[in-house]
Design an enzyme around this catalytic site. Sequence first.
Site, PDB file in Angstrom:
ATOM      1  N   ARG A 281     -24.668  -5.400   3.649  1.00 36.75           N
ATOM      2  CA  ARG A 281     -24.083  -6.227   2.428  1.00 36.75           C
ATOM      3  C   ARG A 281     -23.838  -7.498   2.886  1.00 36.75           C
ATOM      4  NH1 ARG A 281     -19.181  -3.253   0.265  1.00 36.75           N
ATOM      5  NH2 ARG A 281     -18.943  -5.102  -1.097  1.00 36.75           N
TER       6      ARG A 281
ATOM      7  N   VAL B 282     -15.272  -9.618  -2.592  1.00 34.73           N
ATOM      8  CA  VAL B 282     -14.957  -9.925  -1.163  1.00 34.73           C
ATOM      9  C   VAL B 282     -16.399 -10.887  -0.622  1.00 34.73           C
ATOM     10  CG1 VAL B 282     -13.942  -7.657  -0.745  1.00 34.73           C
ATOM     11  CG2 VAL B 282     -16.508  -7.845  -0.334  1.00 34.73           C
TER      12      VAL B 282
ATOM     13  N   HIS C 123      -8.944  -8.324  -2.629  1.00 40.46           N
ATOM     14  CA  HIS C 123      -9.583  -6.879  -2.040  1.00 40.46           C
ATOM     15  C   HIS C 123     -10.233  -7.239  -0.672  1.00 40.46           C
ATOM     16  CE1 HIS C 123      -9.979  -4.671  -6.156  1.00 40.46           C
ATOM     17  NE2 HIS C 123      -8.918  -4.668  -5.525  1.00 40.46           N
TER      18      HIS C 123
ATOM     19  N   CYS D 142      -8.131  -5.466  13.024  1.00 44.98           N
ATOM     20  CA  CYS D 142      -7.665  -4.236  13.821  1.00 44.98           C
ATOM     21  C   CYS D 142      -7.435  -3.086  13.184  1.00 44.98           C
ATOM     22  CB  CYS D 142      -6.494  -4.271  14.856  1.00 44.98           C
ATOM     23  SG  CYS D 142      -6.275  -3.007  15.639  1.00 44.98           S
TER      24      CYS D 142
ATOM     25  N   CYS E 155     -11.299  -4.319  19.109  1.00 37.24           N
ATOM     26  CA  CYS E 155     -10.055  -5.278  19.254  1.00 37.24           C
ATOM     27  C   CYS E 155      -9.411  -5.460  20.776  1.00 37.24           C
ATOM     28  CB  CYS E 155      -8.910  -4.536  18.456  1.00 37.24           C
ATOM     29  SG  CYS E 155      -7.385  -5.419  18.234  1.00 37.24           S
TER      30      CYS E 155
ATOM     31  N   GLY F  31     -16.269 -10.520 -15.633  1.00 36.31           N
ATOM     32  CA  GLY F  31     -17.146  -9.854 -15.027  1.00 36.31           C
ATOM     33  C   GLY F  31     -16.604  -8.633 -14.227  1.00 36.31           C
ATOM     34  N   THR F  32     -15.634  -7.821 -14.603  1.00 34.68           N
ATOM     35  CA  THR F  32     -14.755  -6.901 -14.091  1.00 34.68           C
ATOM     36  C   THR F  32     -14.974  -5.662 -15.079  1.00 34.68           C
ATOM     37  OG1 THR F  32     -12.994  -6.095 -13.098  1.00 34.68           O
ATOM     38  CG2 THR F  32     -12.648  -7.614 -14.845  1.00 34.68           C
TER      39      THR F  32
ATOM     40  N   ALA G 199     -21.529 -14.631 -17.083  1.00 38.75           N
ATOM     41  CA  ALA G 199     -20.629 -15.449 -16.709  1.00 38.75           C
ATOM     42  C   ALA G 199     -21.171 -16.781 -16.397  1.00 38.75           C
ATOM     43  CB  ALA G 199     -19.875 -14.717 -15.374  1.00 38.75           C
TER      44      ALA G 199
HETATM   45  C1  BJW Z   1     -21.140  -8.875 -16.001  1.00 36.65           C
HETATM   46  C2  BJW Z   1     -22.477  -9.283 -15.566  1.00 36.65           C
HETATM   47  C3  BJW Z   1     -22.630 -10.673 -15.622  1.00 36.65           C
HETATM   48  C4  BJW Z   1     -22.371  -7.399 -14.811  1.00 36.65           C
HETATM   49  N1  BJW Z   1     -21.767 -11.406 -16.195  1.00 36.65           N
HETATM   50  N2  BJW Z   1     -20.274  -9.740 -16.407  1.00 36.65           N
HETATM   51  C5  BJW Z   1      -7.732   8.499  -8.049  1.00 36.65           C
HETATM   52  C6  BJW Z   1      -8.628   8.605  -6.979  1.00 36.65           C
HETATM   53  C7  BJW Z   1      -8.415   7.553  -5.747  1.00 36.65           C
HETATM   54  C8  BJW Z   1      -7.554   6.429  -6.090  1.00 36.65           C
HETATM   55  C9  BJW Z   1      -7.085   6.128  -7.486  1.00 36.65           C
HETATM   56  C10 BJW Z   1      -7.084   7.389  -8.299  1.00 36.65           C
HETATM   57  N3  BJW Z   1      -6.711   7.061  -9.448  1.00 36.65           N
HETATM   58  C11 BJW Z   1      -6.311   5.784  -9.268  1.00 36.65           C
HETATM   59  C12 BJW Z   1      -6.356   5.234  -8.050  1.00 36.65           C
HETATM   60  C13 BJW Z   1      -5.963   4.019  -7.390  1.00 36.65           C
HETATM   61  C14 BJW Z   1      -7.251   3.163  -7.033  1.00 36.65           C
HETATM   62  C15 BJW Z   1      -7.978   3.053  -8.447  1.00 36.65           C
HETATM   63  O1  BJW Z   1      -7.611   2.318  -9.311  1.00 36.65           O
HETATM   64  N4  BJW Z   1      -8.987   3.849  -8.490  1.00 36.65           N
HETATM   65  C16 BJW Z   1      -9.886   3.868  -9.897  1.00 36.65           C
HETATM   66  C17 BJW Z   1     -11.264   3.562  -9.908  1.00 36.65           C
HETATM   67  C18 BJW Z   1      -9.747   5.125 -10.635  1.00 36.65           C
HETATM   68  N5  BJW Z   1      -6.912   1.909  -6.522  1.00 36.65           N
HETATM   69  C19 BJW Z   1      -6.697   1.657  -5.207  1.00 36.65           C
HETATM   70  O2  BJW Z   1      -6.919   2.795  -4.390  1.00 36.65           O
HETATM   71  C20 BJW Z   1      -6.138   0.601  -4.635  1.00 36.65           C
HETATM   72  N6  BJW Z   1      -5.109   0.659  -3.976  1.00 36.65           N
HETATM   73  C21 BJW Z   1      -3.906   1.097  -4.472  1.00 36.65           C
HETATM   74  O3  BJW Z   1      -3.849   1.825  -5.690  1.00 36.65           O
HETATM   75  O4  BJW Z   1      -2.984   1.448  -3.470  1.00 36.65           O
HETATM   76  C22 BJW Z   1      -1.572   2.225  -3.876  1.00 36.65           C
HETATM   77  C23 BJW Z   1      -0.899   1.999  -2.601  1.00 36.65           C
HETATM   78  C24 BJW Z   1       0.139   1.640  -2.784  1.00 36.65           C
HETATM   79  C25 BJW Z   1       1.096   1.707  -1.600  1.00 36.65           C
HETATM   80  C26 BJW Z   1       0.626   2.126  -0.357  1.00 36.65           C
HETATM   81  C27 BJW Z   1      -0.655   2.906  -0.074  1.00 36.65           C
HETATM   82  C28 BJW Z   1      -1.593   2.762  -1.593  1.00 36.65           C
HETATM   83  C29 BJW Z   1      -7.272  -0.256  -3.881  1.00 36.65           C
HETATM   84  C30 BJW Z   1      -8.381  -0.516  -4.743  1.00 36.65           C
HETATM   85  C31 BJW Z   1      -9.578  -1.373  -3.715  1.00 36.65           C
HETATM   86  C32 BJW Z   1     -10.784  -1.463  -4.211  1.00 36.65           C
HETATM   87  N7  BJW Z   1     -11.821  -1.824  -3.164  1.00 36.65           N
HETATM   88  C33 BJW Z   1     -13.153  -1.958  -3.830  1.00 36.65           C
HETATM   89  C34 BJW Z   1     -13.805  -2.312  -2.350  1.00 36.65           C
HETATM   90  C35 BJW Z   1     -14.864  -1.089  -2.174  1.00 36.65           C
HETATM   91  C36 BJW Z   1     -15.695  -1.621  -1.001  1.00 36.65           C
HETATM   92  C37 BJW Z   1     -16.126  -3.103  -0.942  1.00 36.65           C
HETATM   93  O5  BJW Z   1     -16.182  -4.115  -1.457  1.00 36.65           O
HETATM   94  O6  BJW Z   1     -16.648  -3.442   0.308  1.00 36.65           O
HETATM   95  O7  BJW Z   1     -13.077  -3.311  -4.471  1.00 36.65           O
HETATM   96  S1  BJW Z   1     -13.735  -1.048  -4.686  1.00 36.65           S
HETATM   97  C38 BJW Z   1     -14.514  -1.984  -5.878  1.00 36.65           C
HETATM   98  O8  BJW Z   1     -14.168  -2.029  -7.274  1.00 36.65           O
HETATM   99  C39 BJW Z   1     -14.383  -3.432  -5.194  1.00 36.65           C
HETATM  100  C40 BJW Z   1     -14.174  -4.088  -6.442  1.00 36.65           C
HETATM  101  O9  BJW Z   1     -13.546  -5.376  -6.028  1.00 36.65           O
HETATM  102  C41 BJW Z   1     -13.554  -3.256  -7.385  1.00 36.65           C
HETATM  103  C42 BJW Z   1     -13.587  -3.598  -8.830  1.00 36.65           C
HETATM  104  O10 BJW Z   1     -15.010  -3.548  -9.386  1.00 36.65           O
HETATM  105  P1  BJW Z   1     -15.590  -4.769 -10.306  1.00 36.65           P
HETATM  106  O11 BJW Z   1     -15.522  -6.020  -9.725  1.00 36.65           O
HETATM  107  O12 BJW Z   1     -14.917  -4.609 -11.611  1.00 36.65           O
HETATM  108  O13 BJW Z   1     -17.119  -4.434 -10.219  1.00 36.65           O
HETATM  109  P2  BJW Z   1     -17.731  -3.248 -11.086  1.00 36.65           P
HETATM  110  O14 BJW Z   1     -19.295  -3.259 -10.710  1.00 36.65           O
HETATM  111  O15 BJW Z   1     -16.951  -2.013 -11.419  1.00 36.65           O
HETATM  112  O16 BJW Z   1     -17.873  -3.778 -12.614  1.00 36.65           O
HETATM  113  C43 BJW Z   1     -18.742  -5.175 -12.839  1.00 36.65           C
HETATM  114  C44 BJW Z   1     -18.721  -5.699 -14.286  1.00 36.65           C
HETATM  115  O17 BJW Z   1     -19.277  -6.852 -14.271  1.00 36.65           O
HETATM  116  C45 BJW Z   1     -18.962  -4.449 -15.493  1.00 36.65           C
HETATM  117  O18 BJW Z   1     -18.135  -4.419 -16.319  1.00 36.65           O
HETATM  118  C46 BJW Z   1     -20.247  -5.255 -16.016  1.00 36.65           C
HETATM  119  O19 BJW Z   1     -20.602  -5.249 -17.386  1.00 36.65           O
HETATM  120  C47 BJW Z   1     -20.086  -6.851 -15.748  1.00 36.65           C
HETATM  121  N8  BJW Z   1     -21.287  -7.699 -15.347  1.00 36.65           N
HETATM  122  N9  BJW Z   1     -23.052  -8.400 -14.561  1.00 36.65           N
HETATM  123  C48 BJW Z   1     -20.734 -10.986 -16.822  1.00 36.65           C
HETATM  124  N10 BJW Z   1     -23.835 -11.573 -15.026  1.00 36.65           N
HETATM  125 ZN    ZN Z   2      -5.731  -4.160  17.879  1.00 39.29          ZN
END
Ligand code: BJW
Ligand code: ZN
Length: 252
Positions: A72, A105, A121, A129, A158, A197-198, A241
């Site tokens: 990536r 990211v 994120h 680390c 690390c 775009g989310t 966007a």
């Molecule tokens: C356009 C377009 C154009 C296309 N113009 N638009 C059940 C199981 C496990 C976890 C959970 C669960 N239920 C709830 C959770 C919590 C979980 C969550 O929300 N999960 C849901 C999926 C259900 N959340 C978490 O785990 C978060 N942490 C947390 O809750 O911690 C609690 C805690 C508290 C205290 C102690 C310990 C814990 C963390 C979430 C981290 C998300 N990480 C990622 C990274 C992955 C890897 C990486 O990047 O390397 O972040 S996941 C991935 O999704 C990434 C993104 O930032 C994130 C959001 O996605 P995004 O940006 O919305 O993209 P897409 O692809 O989904 O959508 C694109 C959009 O663009 C679409 O709508 C298109 O239509 C549109 N589009 N082209 C305009 N040209």
């Molecule tokens: Zn370390």
Amino acid sequence: MTDARVLDDLAARLRSARAVAAMTGAGISAESGVPTFRGADGLWRTYSAADLATPEAFARDPDLVWQWYRWRQGIIGRAQPNAGHVALARFQSRLPGFTLITQNVDGLHQRAGSTDVIELHGNIWRARCARGCGVVRETRADPSGAGPAGGEGPLPVCPCGALLRPDIVWFGEALDPRHAGAATRAAEACEVFLAIGTSALVYPAAGLPLVAGRAGAVVVEINVDDTPLTPHADIVLRGTAAGLLPALEARL
Ligand code: BJW
Ligand code: ZN
């Protein structure tokens, strides 16, 4: 109202607002060639989040996880910011109380000129680390896709002896409270909140436009498709966007 009228009206609201917040997702970088997560060509169609984007996955197979992130990094390193990123950087210079929050990211907002971006994120160009001793390292923006250890070399370690991991918030991990706090405060204080775009599926980020709406902000969705946020948005702009944001910026 025609699209042009909606954009005129929204631009007037933005100009008169004391505070504006925008939150971007993977959709804004799609037109730069960076794959989204959940679309038809999204990463989660081919790759399993559970195998790659959780702390358990890294503990099980750090090689596989680093391979995926290096791949990536290669795509992102070759990508250029698009007109949507550039327009948002100009929002910052035109609107005094503007806050940019991103779930991405890829660092493309900063490359387009945005500063003080709240990265919810993490960032793919940093490693930290895995044991949590506090060490954070920049990783090279190498277009060949070579990661922090260089190409297919050994995994980055690390100084404390543990492995370094991508500085990214994986599923099940808490967001950095400083970033989550700053984003929540911006959502509570703004008069207009732009969700761009989310898919509005991943929490807590997906809750921010709802926080803003409850606090009285006008919530605007910019997306090519409907999302769970659509019924809660006051203004819905259907389109890309990279098409809509420059059209809006030209009216500021
Ligand atoms: C356009 C377009 C154009 C296309 N113009 N638009 C059940 C199981 C496990 C976890 C959970 C669960 N239920 C709830 C959770 C919590 C979980 C969550 O929300 N999960 C849901 C999926 C259900 N959340 C978490 O785990 C978060 N942490 C947390 O809750 O911690 C609690 C805690 C508290 C205290 C102690 C310990 C814990 C963390 C979430 C981290 C998300 N990480 C990622 C990274 C992955 C890897 C990486 O990047 O390397 O972040 S996941 C991935 O999704 C990434 C993104 O930032 C994130 C959001 O996605 P995004 O940006 O919305 O993209 P897409 O692809 O989904 O959508 C694109 C959009 O663009 C679409 O709508 C298109 O239509 C549109 N589009 N082209 C305009 N040209
Ligand atoms: Zn370390």
